[in-house]
Scaffold this motif. Structure first.
Motif, mmCIF file in Angstrom:
data_model
loop_
_atom_site.group_PDB
_atom_site.id
_atom_site.type_symbol
_atom_site.label_atom_id
_atom_site.label_comp_id
_atom_site.label_asym_id
_atom_site.label_seq_id
_atom_site.Cartn_x
_atom_site.Cartn_y
_atom_site.Cartn_z
ATOM 1 N N LYS A 84 0.690 -1.245 -0.063
ATOM 2 C CA LYS A 84 -0.097 -0.063 0.047
ATOM 3 C C LYS A 84 0.909 1.181 -0.029
ATOM 4 C CE LYS A 84 -4.229 -1.942 1.712
ATOM 5 N NZ LYS A 84 -4.924 -2.106 0.258
ATOM 6 N N GLY A 85 2.178 1.034 -0.086
ATOM 7 C CA GLY A 85 3.101 2.281 -0.389
ATOM 8 C C GLY A 85 3.536 2.728 1.079
ATOM 9 N N VAL A 86 3.334 1.929 2.148
ATOM 10 C CA VAL A 86 3.805 2.617 3.488
ATOM 11 C C VAL A 86 5.344 2.218 3.638
ATOM 12 C CG1 VAL A 86 3.364 2.542 6.070
ATOM 13 C CG2 VAL A 86 1.342 2.285 4.678
ATOM 14 N N ILE A 87 6.113 3.467 4.186
ATOM 15 C CA ILE A 87 7.279 3.367 4.608
ATOM 16 C C ILE A 87 7.406 3.374 6.170
ATOM 17 C CG2 ILE A 87 9.635 4.419 4.598
ATOM 18 C CD1 ILE A 87 8.954 5.476 1.853
ATOM 19 N N ILE A 88 8.009 2.299 6.952
ATOM 20 C CA ILE A 88 8.071 2.474 8.335
ATOM 21 C C ILE A 88 9.070 2.793 9.024
ATOM 22 C CG2 ILE A 88 7.464 0.837 10.277
ATOM 23 C CD1 ILE A 88 5.868 -1.006 8.348
ATOM 24 N N PHE A 89 9.318 3.577 10.041
ATOM 25 C CA PHE A 89 10.295 3.973 10.833
ATOM 26 C C PHE A 89 9.849 3.875 12.324
ATOM 27 C CE2 PHE A 89 11.093 6.509 6.979
ATOM 28 C CZ PHE A 89 12.347 6.072 6.795
ATOM 29 N N GLY A 90 10.534 2.859 13.017
ATOM 30 C CA GLY A 90 10.468 2.783 14.434
ATOM 31 C C GLY A 90 11.628 3.577 15.117
ATOM 32 N N VAL A 91 10.980 4.445 16.234
ATOM 33 C CA VAL A 91 12.041 5.196 16.757
ATOM 34 C C VAL A 91 12.016 5.082 18.442
ATOM 35 C CG1 VAL A 91 12.571 7.737 17.349
ATOM 36 C CG2 VAL A 91 11.677 7.171 15.018
ATOM 37 N N SER A 92 13.152 4.991 18.982
ATOM 38 C CA SER A 92 13.466 4.874 20.616
ATOM 39 C C SER A 92 14.659 5.355 20.855
ATOM 40 C CB SER A 92 13.460 3.469 21.011
ATOM 41 O OG SER A 92 14.425 2.623 20.755
ATOM 42 N N LYS A 93 15.044 5.707 22.351
ATOM 43 C CA LYS A 93 16.317 6.080 22.483
ATOM 44 C C LYS A 93 17.198 5.097 22.748
ATOM 45 C CE LYS A 93 17.058 8.918 26.048
ATOM 46 N NZ LYS A 93 16.899 9.591 27.287
ATOM 47 N N ASN A 94 17.015 3.828 22.206
ATOM 48 C CA ASN A 94 17.985 2.862 22.474
ATOM 49 C C ASN A 94 19.362 3.246 21.265
ATOM 50 O OD1 ASN A 94 15.243 1.036 22.569
ATOM 51 N ND2 ASN A 94 17.016 0.321 23.685
ATOM 52 N N THR A 95 20.205 2.590 21.535
ATOM 53 C CA THR A 95 21.593 2.830 20.876
ATOM 54 C C THR A 95 21.595 2.028 19.431
ATOM 55 O OG1 THR A 95 22.661 0.808 21.669
ATOM 56 C CG2 THR A 95 23.026 2.846 23.016
ATOM 57 N N VAL A 96 22.415 2.479 18.582
ATOM 58 C CA VAL A 96 22.434 1.749 17.105
ATOM 59 C C VAL A 96 22.493 0.272 17.518
ATOM 60 C CG1 VAL A 96 23.758 1.162 15.235
ATOM 61 C CG2 VAL A 96 23.198 3.778 16.024
ATOM 62 N N GLU A 97 23.370 -0.179 18.495
ATOM 63 C CA GLU A 97 23.670 -1.661 18.609
ATOM 64 C C GLU A 97 22.442 -2.235 19.283
ATOM 65 O OE1 GLU A 97 27.026 0.721 18.449
ATOM 66 O OE2 GLU A 97 25.478 0.996 19.796
ATOM 67 N N GLU A 98 21.709 -1.551 20.069
ATOM 68 C CA GLU A 98 20.580 -1.947 20.633
ATOM 69 C C GLU A 98 19.353 -2.215 19.840
ATOM 70 O OE1 GLU A 98 20.840 -0.515 25.391
ATOM 71 O OE2 GLU A 98 20.136 0.768 23.696
ATOM 72 N N GLN A 99 19.103 -1.222 18.706
ATOM 73 C CA GLN A 99 18.354 -1.412 17.694
ATOM 74 C C GLN A 99 18.427 -2.404 16.681
ATOM 75 O OE1 GLN A 99 15.716 0.229 18.722
ATOM 76 N NE2 GLN A 99 15.396 2.184 17.839
ATOM 77 N N LYS A 100 19.741 -2.696 16.513
ATOM 78 C CA LYS A 100 20.155 -3.571 15.583
ATOM 79 C C LYS A 100 19.755 -4.856 15.976
ATOM 80 C CE LYS A 100 24.034 -5.407 12.998
ATOM 81 N NZ LYS A 100 25.514 -5.296 12.316
ATOM 82 N N ALA A 101 20.265 -5.188 17.437
ATOM 83 C CA ALA A 101 19.935 -6.481 18.064
ATOM 84 C C ALA A 101 18.326 -6.994 17.882
ATOM 85 C CB ALA A 101 20.492 -6.465 19.434
ATOM 86 N N PHE A 102 17.817 -5.653 18.341
ATOM 87 C CA PHE A 102 16.063 -5.963 18.300
ATOM 88 C C PHE A 102 15.615 -6.270 17.084
ATOM 89 C CE2 PHE A 102 11.742 -3.564 18.855
ATOM 90 C CZ PHE A 102 11.294 -4.248 19.342
ATOM 91 N N ALA A 103 16.126 -5.530 15.958
ATOM 92 C CA ALA A 103 15.808 -5.796 14.599
ATOM 93 C C ALA A 103 16.048 -7.192 14.181
ATOM 94 C CB ALA A 103 16.430 -4.822 13.701
ATOM 95 N N GLU A 104 17.334 -7.751 14.514
ATOM 96 C CA GLU A 104 17.718 -8.874 14.024
ATOM 97 C C GLU A 104 17.034 -10.141 14.850
ATOM 98 O OE1 GLU A 104 22.107 -9.037 14.807
ATOM 99 O OE2 GLU A 104 22.355 -7.831 12.751
ATOM 100 N N LYS A 105 16.727 -9.849 16.066
ATOM 101 C CA LYS A 105 16.206 -10.895 16.927
ATOM 102 C C LYS A 105 14.793 -11.182 16.492
ATOM 103 C CE LYS A 105 14.881 -12.056 21.915
ATOM 104 N NZ LYS A 105 15.233 -11.435 23.239
ATOM 105 N N TYR A 106 13.967 -10.197 16.062
ATOM 106 C CA TYR A 106 12.634 -10.414 15.870
ATOM 107 C C TYR A 106 12.432 -10.162 14.441
ATOM 108 C CZ TYR A 106 11.528 -10.191 20.632
ATOM 109 O OH TYR A 106 11.532 -10.506 22.020
ATOM 110 N N LYS A 107 13.556 -10.293 13.392
ATOM 111 C CA LYS A 107 13.647 -10.121 12.009
ATOM 112 C C LYS A 107 12.611 -9.103 11.441
ATOM 113 C CE LYS A 107 14.505 -15.181 11.545
ATOM 114 N NZ LYS A 107 15.410 -15.213 12.442
ATOM 115 N N LEU A 108 12.848 -7.753 12.167
ATOM 116 C CA LEU A 108 12.004 -6.533 11.660
ATOM 117 C C LEU A 108 12.519 -6.189 10.399
ATOM 118 C CD1 LEU A 108 12.102 -4.874 15.126
ATOM 119 C CD2 LEU A 108 10.117 -6.505 14.126
ATOM 120 N N PRO A 109 11.912 -5.827 9.278
ATOM 121 C CA PRO A 109 12.021 -5.727 7.891
ATOM 122 C C PRO A 109 12.267 -4.174 7.663
ATOM 123 C CG PRO A 109 9.992 -6.477 7.654
ATOM 124 C CD PRO A 109 10.328 -6.624 9.398
ATOM 125 N N PHE A 110 11.784 -3.325 8.525
ATOM 126 C CA PHE A 110 11.886 -1.819 8.658
ATOM 127 C C PHE A 110 12.818 -1.293 9.324
ATOM 128 C CE2 PHE A 110 8.361 -3.505 11.363
ATOM 129 C CZ PHE A 110 8.954 -2.795 12.566
#
Length: 170
Positions: A84-110
């Motif tokens: 449907k053309g939606v681009i997704i950004f999730g935002v938090s105060k986590n560090t790059v490393e914490e965000q990367k681990a979160f994305a990898e652990k849950y296979k987040l594609p955005f």
């Protein structure tokens, strides 16, 4: 004594409130703010102002129960949302490393943004939890750079359904 205290309390509280932008209102433009992604790349949100749909959602902390449910809701509907053309950004105060681990652990594609210095949080006027400074859960949907919908108490389990409802209604 109270007058002396007010001389110091009032100005400092005024400065603190000025550090944040006013909360975005429907009709406002996508803020011009940039931040590092979970991949360590600089992302400027204003680059996406001509995109059909942009979802920017805020969550307190990566890899916590509610934040995980919210992200997985979007992950599980990612194909439908992007169709449907939606681009997704999730935002938090986590560090790059914490965000990367979160994305990898849950296979987040955005893209997850590591807003450690709260530039994005402040640009959107997202409130933070007192004392800990984590962003409150909120979601903002832009159509061609203009805010068309916001949810100041974004759902954890139904985030994707809420966005799909808005995208198909507009």
């Amino acid at each position: 004594m109270i007058k002396k205290l007010l001389r110091f309390v009032v100005p400092s509280s005024m400065c603190a409130s000025m550090a944040f932008a006013a909360p975005l209102k429907v009709g406002d433009q996508l803020p011009e703010v940039s931040c590092a992604s979970h991949e360590g790349k600089k992302v400027s949100l204003s680059e996406f102002k001509d995109s059909e749909w942009v979802l920017v959602y805020f969550y307190p902390k990566a890899d916590t129960p509610g934040c995980t449910k919210q992200a997985c809701s979007l992950r599980d509907s990612y194909e439908v949302l992007t169709d449907k053309g939606v681009i997704i950004f999730g935002v938090s105060k986590n560090t790059v490393e914490e965000q990367k681990a979160f994305a990898e652990k849950y296979k987040l594609p955005f893209t997850l943004l590591a807003d450690k210095d709260t530039k994005v949080i402040k640009a959107f006027g997202v409130p933070q939890f007192p004392g800990i400074g984590l962003a409150k859960r909120q979601a903002y949907l832009f159509k061609e750079g203009k805010l068309v919908w916001k949810d100041e108490k974004a759902s954890t389990t139904k985030q994707a359904a809420d966005i799909l409802k808005q995208v198909t209604a507009k």
